[in-house]
Write a protein that holds these residues in place. Structure first.
Motif, PDB file in Angstrom:
ATOM      1  N   VAL A   1     -18.888 -14.480 -15.356  1.00 53.72           N
ATOM      2  CA  VAL A   1     -17.444 -14.097 -15.600  1.00 53.72           C
ATOM      3  C   VAL A   1     -17.098 -13.774 -16.871  1.00 53.72           C
ATOM      4  CG1 VAL A   1     -15.126 -14.526 -14.992  1.00 53.72           C
ATOM      5  CG2 VAL A   1     -16.734 -15.772 -13.559  1.00 53.72           C
ATOM      6  N   PHE A   2     -17.381 -14.721 -17.828  1.00 55.41           N
ATOM      7  CA  PHE A   2     -17.112 -14.283 -19.257  1.00 55.41           C
ATOM      8  C   PHE A   2     -17.896 -12.857 -19.879  1.00 55.41           C
ATOM      9  CE2 PHE A   2     -17.458 -14.736 -23.729  1.00 55.41           C
ATOM     10  CZ  PHE A   2     -16.096 -15.146 -24.110  1.00 55.41           C
ATOM     11  N   GLN A   3     -19.150 -12.926 -19.372  1.00 54.32           N
ATOM     12  CA  GLN A   3     -19.921 -12.019 -19.908  1.00 54.32           C
ATOM     13  C   GLN A   3     -19.534 -10.432 -19.119  1.00 54.32           C
ATOM     14  OE1 GLN A   3     -23.683 -13.135 -18.900  1.00 54.32           O
ATOM     15  NE2 GLN A   3     -23.974 -14.731 -20.423  1.00 54.32           N
ATOM     16  N   GLY A   4     -19.061 -10.656 -17.947  1.00 52.38           N
ATOM     17  CA  GLY A   4     -18.465  -9.596 -17.118  1.00 52.38           C
ATOM     18  C   GLY A   4     -17.400  -8.953 -17.762  1.00 52.38           C
TER      19      GLY A   4
ATOM     20  N   SER B   1     -16.440  -9.258 -21.000  1.00 50.99           N
ATOM     21  CA  SER B   1     -16.756  -8.829 -21.949  1.00 50.99           C
ATOM     22  C   SER B   1     -17.363  -7.296 -21.854  1.00 50.99           C
ATOM     23  CB  SER B   1     -17.770  -9.466 -22.705  1.00 50.99           C
ATOM     24  OG  SER B   1     -17.241 -10.561 -22.983  1.00 50.99           O
ATOM     25  N   VAL B   2     -18.134  -7.193 -20.758  1.00 54.10           N
ATOM     26  CA  VAL B   2     -18.766  -5.827 -20.729  1.00 54.10           C
ATOM     27  C   VAL B   2     -17.651  -4.906 -19.940  1.00 54.10           C
ATOM     28  CG1 VAL B   2     -20.380  -4.312 -18.943  1.00 54.10           C
ATOM     29  CG2 VAL B   2     -21.258  -6.711 -20.051  1.00 54.10           C
ATOM     30  N   PHE B   3     -16.626  -5.288 -19.350  1.00 59.05           N
ATOM     31  CA  PHE B   3     -15.864  -4.509 -18.708  1.00 59.05           C
ATOM     32  C   PHE B   3     -14.747  -3.912 -19.988  1.00 59.05           C
ATOM     33  CE2 PHE B   3     -11.359  -4.112 -17.089  1.00 59.05           C
ATOM     34  CZ  PHE B   3     -11.490  -2.864 -16.093  1.00 59.05           C
ATOM     35  N   LEU B   4     -14.322  -4.733 -20.856  1.00 57.64           N
ATOM     36  CA  LEU B   4     -13.498  -4.650 -22.049  1.00 57.64           C
ATOM     37  C   LEU B   4     -14.372  -3.419 -22.893  1.00 57.64           C
ATOM     38  CD1 LEU B   4     -11.942  -8.105 -22.781  1.00 57.64           C
ATOM     39  CD2 LEU B   4     -10.996  -6.123 -21.679  1.00 57.64           C
TER      40      LEU B   4
ATOM     41  N   THR C   1     -14.762   1.983 -25.036  1.00 50.93           N
ATOM     42  CA  THR C   1     -15.678   2.962 -25.104  1.00 50.93           C
ATOM     43  C   THR C   1     -15.208   4.316 -24.480  1.00 50.93           C
ATOM     44  OG1 THR C   1     -17.686   1.648 -25.144  1.00 50.93           O
ATOM     45  CG2 THR C   1     -17.774   4.005 -25.008  1.00 50.93           C
ATOM     46  N   PHE C   2     -14.833   4.571 -23.301  1.00 50.51           N
ATOM     47  CA  PHE C   2     -14.385   5.397 -22.499  1.00 50.51           C
ATOM     48  C   PHE C   2     -12.827   5.884 -22.746  1.00 50.51           C
ATOM     49  CE2 PHE C   2     -18.085   4.179 -20.120  1.00 50.51           C
ATOM     50  CZ  PHE C   2     -18.762   5.302 -20.155  1.00 50.51           C
ATOM     51  N   GLY C   3     -12.108   5.014 -23.108  1.00 48.42           N
ATOM     52  CA  GLY C   3     -10.625   5.011 -23.222  1.00 48.42           C
ATOM     53  C   GLY C   3     -10.365   5.518 -24.535  1.00 48.42           C
TER      54      GLY C   3
END
Length: 621
Positions: free
Chosen positions: A408-411, A413-416, A421-423
């Protein structure tokens, strides 16, 4: 009791115990179709071995008795024969004992122990069958009979007696057979049958006596009294807590003017003393309810633990409070080495940043000079290095953070990372452009520049935008990426050393000598405030047009931010110089109809006897 029953099995040989001890289950556990046949076979074989052992024991007794009757070697041949038979029987008995041990080990691999549990506590475990009864059925029957003894109001411990029989030792209370201890039970526990029976009797007597004591009328009255005492204590404790917090809140209100001050953010009063007091009162009220909740959480287990029938509920309620606290404390204790590591790493990086900040200030103030590194690069370079240091710090301490290995923590982190990056694609382009402009040194704060069609002074530049204030006090914000895609004119960079060249163009007719025009323009430029006498202003004839000559006046100044005022002064003095010299500055279209018209020179500059020239009339030939 359960631990004591397990300790009986621990007296067996250690290897067998390590491999064969089966978990205890409840009496209602259904039978195992794979284990029950094997258990029956091993038990039958064990009974056959036990029957042979009894026969051997009987014969050994007879032989020993007969040997004692033979004295002084009166019948040596008979004595020797008896000795040989005795030795053979002992060898056979040892072999049967070894076979019995193997069968017991086999039983340990297949049998499971069923606990005798009249209420909550386990008295002992039943592992073997007896007649038609399975271990599970035996355990259930024994527990039921123990409960019958507990219900007997005239129970006497001395009436529970042991009665040996051929196959078992029966534990009886009057005509009630509470339990039968077989030889298989004794072999399983690796102790004599009569010792095991006495042990079981002692446990049953202890359990029944304790139950009757707990459920006696006197004990029930004591328990009710304890409940009332606990409730009264709870009432007074809660009342004391409420009074304590009311006193504390009154004290806080009375000391509002002395204990609390306003929280300011610059000139803005973020929190008034009244708001601070209200926040503190809210926190104290929350703390009061939390304390009351903790008291209730501790009182409920105490109440339920008073009665024997509700002790399990007390343990459960107390576990609701202690288990989270225990897990939190254990987690903190286990995390302590990682926390110390993080503190050491953060401390090292903190002193590293302090050293970098010291070097930055030395370079910015000019105390430390590096070839090819300008002082105005110090701040942006420090910010870049600071970001890199923080990124490296995060990479170093990330494995030591709690939950860093959690999916969950890694997910998250990847989402942020994706969001960032895209925002911030446009923002990143501006940041990169800001860095490039910084190291290009295209302009600095206070410079008079022209970017595109905007002219003004630089009042702010950062990694995202550049702000310009025009001469009309208009503030214009330009993204750094737009500056990189256009051209930039800096009027200030060379002005302090080489001087900024201001230039303006005047068109004069061919009837005026060019030397006179240049002299007048240079004189006008030297009279303007802000124009440097050296280098001397100069004039360029930029074009020879149909009706006039274009003269470009060039003058040096070091005051780039006063261009508009200097240009205005130069134009004023040009008009004065040309008017004083009688040279008209007018368009060629006006000159086409010049005959007979009054001069465009102001009357103050004309002689008193000036008259407008007449029209010229020419006769054709």
């Amino acid at each position: 009791m359960l631990l004591f029953a397990f300790s009986l099995g621990a007296r067996l040989c250690a290897p067998a115990l390590a491999q064969t001890t089966a978990p205890a289950t409840r009496p209602g556990t259904p039978g195992d179709t794979a284990r029950d046949p094997a258990l029956t076979t091993d038990t039958r074989a064990l009974r056959q071995l036990d029957s042979l052992r009894r026969q051997t024991t009987s014969r050994l007794g007879e032989l020993q008795q007969e040997l004692r009757t033979l004295k002084n070697g009166q019948n040596r041949p008979r004595e020797q024969a008896l000795q040989r038979e005795l030795t053979a029987l002992r060898a056979a008995d040892s072999l049967r004992r070894a076979q019995a041990r193997l069968r017991i080990d086999s039983l340990r691999r297949t049998a499971r122990g069923y606990p005798v549990v009249p209420h909550q506590d386990t008295l002992f475990l039943v592992y073997t069958k007896l007649g038609p009864f399975s271990p599970r059925e035996r355990a259930a029957l024994i527990a039921d009979k123990v409960r019958r003894l507990e219900a007997n109001v005239r129970f006497q411990a001395d009436s529970l007696q042991l009665y040996p029989s051929e196959q078992t030792i029966d534990l009886m209370y009057g005509e009630l057979v509470v339990q039968s201890v077989s030889e298989n039970d004794a072999l399983w526990m690796n102790m004599p049958r009569d010792s095991l029976a006495r042990q079981y009797r002692a446990r049953i007597v202890q359990a029944v006596t304790a139950y009757k004591k707990e459920h006696s009328l006197v004990n029930i009255l004591k328990e009710i009294g304890l409940v009332i005492l606990v409730l009264v204590a709870f009432f007074f404790v809660v009342r004391l807590v409420n009074r304590l917090f009311r006193w504390l809140q009154g004290k806080l209100l009375g000391k509002e003017a002395t204990w609390f001050s306003a929280a300011r953010l610059g000139n803005y009063e973020l929190l008034t003393p009244r708001r601070v007091v209200e926040g503190v009162l809210l926190l104290t009220n929350v703390l009061r309810w939390v304390l009351i909740f903790l008291i209730i959480s501790l009182v409920l287990p105490v109440l339920f633990s008073i009665f024997p029938g509700t002790q399990n509920v007390a343990d459960t309620l107390l576990g609701y409070v202690l288990s989270p606290l225990r897990r939190i404390a254990l987690s903190l204790w286990n995390y302590l080495p990682n926390l110390v590591t993080i503190v050491v790493i953060v401390t090292l990086f903190r002193y590293l940043l302090r050293g970098l900040h010291f070097l930055k200030e030395e370079i910015r103030l000019g105390r430390l000079t590096l070839d090819g590194f300008y002082p105005d690069w110090a701040n942006p370079t420090y910010q870049i290095v600071r970001v890199l240091v923080f990124a490296f710090l995060l990479i170093v301490i990330f494995p030591y953070l709690p939950g860093s290995d959690s999916p969950v923590f890694q997910g998250v982190s990847v989402f942020l990372g994706f969001l960032f990056t895209f925002g911030s694609a446009g923002s990143l382009s501006n940041i990169v452009a800001g860095l490039v402009l910084t190291y290009m040194r295209a302009y600095k704060l206070g410079d008079r520049v022209r970017i595109g069609d905007v002219t003004g002074d630089i009042i702010e530049k950062n990694l995202l935008v550049t702000r310009i204030r025009t001469i009309k006090n208009e503030e214009i914000t330009i993204p750094n990426s737009s500056i990189m895609s256009s051209y930039t004119t800096n009027y200030t960079s060379a002005a302090p050393t080489l001087g900024l060249v201001l230039h303006t163009t005047v068109t004069i007719g061919y009837d005026v000598p060019w030397a006179q025009v240049q002299e007048l323009l240079v004189a006008a430029a030297l009279q303007a405030e802000g124009v440097l006498p050296e280098p001397k202003p100069f004039v360029l004839q930029t074009s020879l047009d149909d009706f006039y000559v274009s003269y470009q006046l060039n003058a040096y100044t070091r005051e780039a931010s006063r261009q508009a005022a200097i240009y205005s002064r130069m134009h004023q003095h040009i008009q004065d110089q040309f008017n004083a010299a009688g040279v008209e500055i007018m368009s060629p279209h006006y000159r086409a109809a010049r005959d007979g018209s009054h001069s465009t020179i102001p009357a103050d500059y004309l002689p008193p006897d000036y008259q407008a020239p007449p029209f010229r009339v020419e006769r054709p030939e």
